[in-house]
Design an enzyme around this catalytic site. Structure first.
Site: not given
Length: 104
Positions: A22, A25, A75
């Site tokens: 990931k 954000t 993500e």
């Protein structure tokens, strides 16, 4: 305005962040003031437990309707799941911000 020095994530995202799976954000306007080049302390939203530091690489505005497979990949989830998660966290919000980071 002073750049934030802390960032929180739901604990369910911790493993993906630590593994480098990931790398972005997506946040709303209240969290758009992170500054590229700064380092932030990262903790879990639920317990406030610090688990790493991230260097902010970029902060770019994006509309919810512009989210695509590339964002979902960053993500570490499908586009459908990403949109579902965003709607749960930020219901009805169209203007969002993509914050790209790397673990330090």
């Amino acid at each position: 305005m002073t750049a934030p020095t802390k960032m929180t994530f739901f604990s369910r995202f911790e493993a993906d962040i630590l593994a480098g799976k990931k790398t972005i954000t997506i946040r709303d306007e209240s969290e758009k003031d992170y500054q590229p080049g700064t380092t932030v302390e990262v903790s879990t939203l639920e317990e406030g437990r610090v688990f790493c530091q991230l260097k902010i690489l970029s902060v770019e505005p994006i509309a919810f309707s512009e989210l695509n497979e590339f964002h979902a990949e960053q993500e570490n989830m499908t586009l459908a799941t990403l949109k579902e998660v965003i709607q749960e966290i930020y219901p009805g919000i169209e203007q969002l911000y993509v914050i790209q980071y790397q673990r330090v």
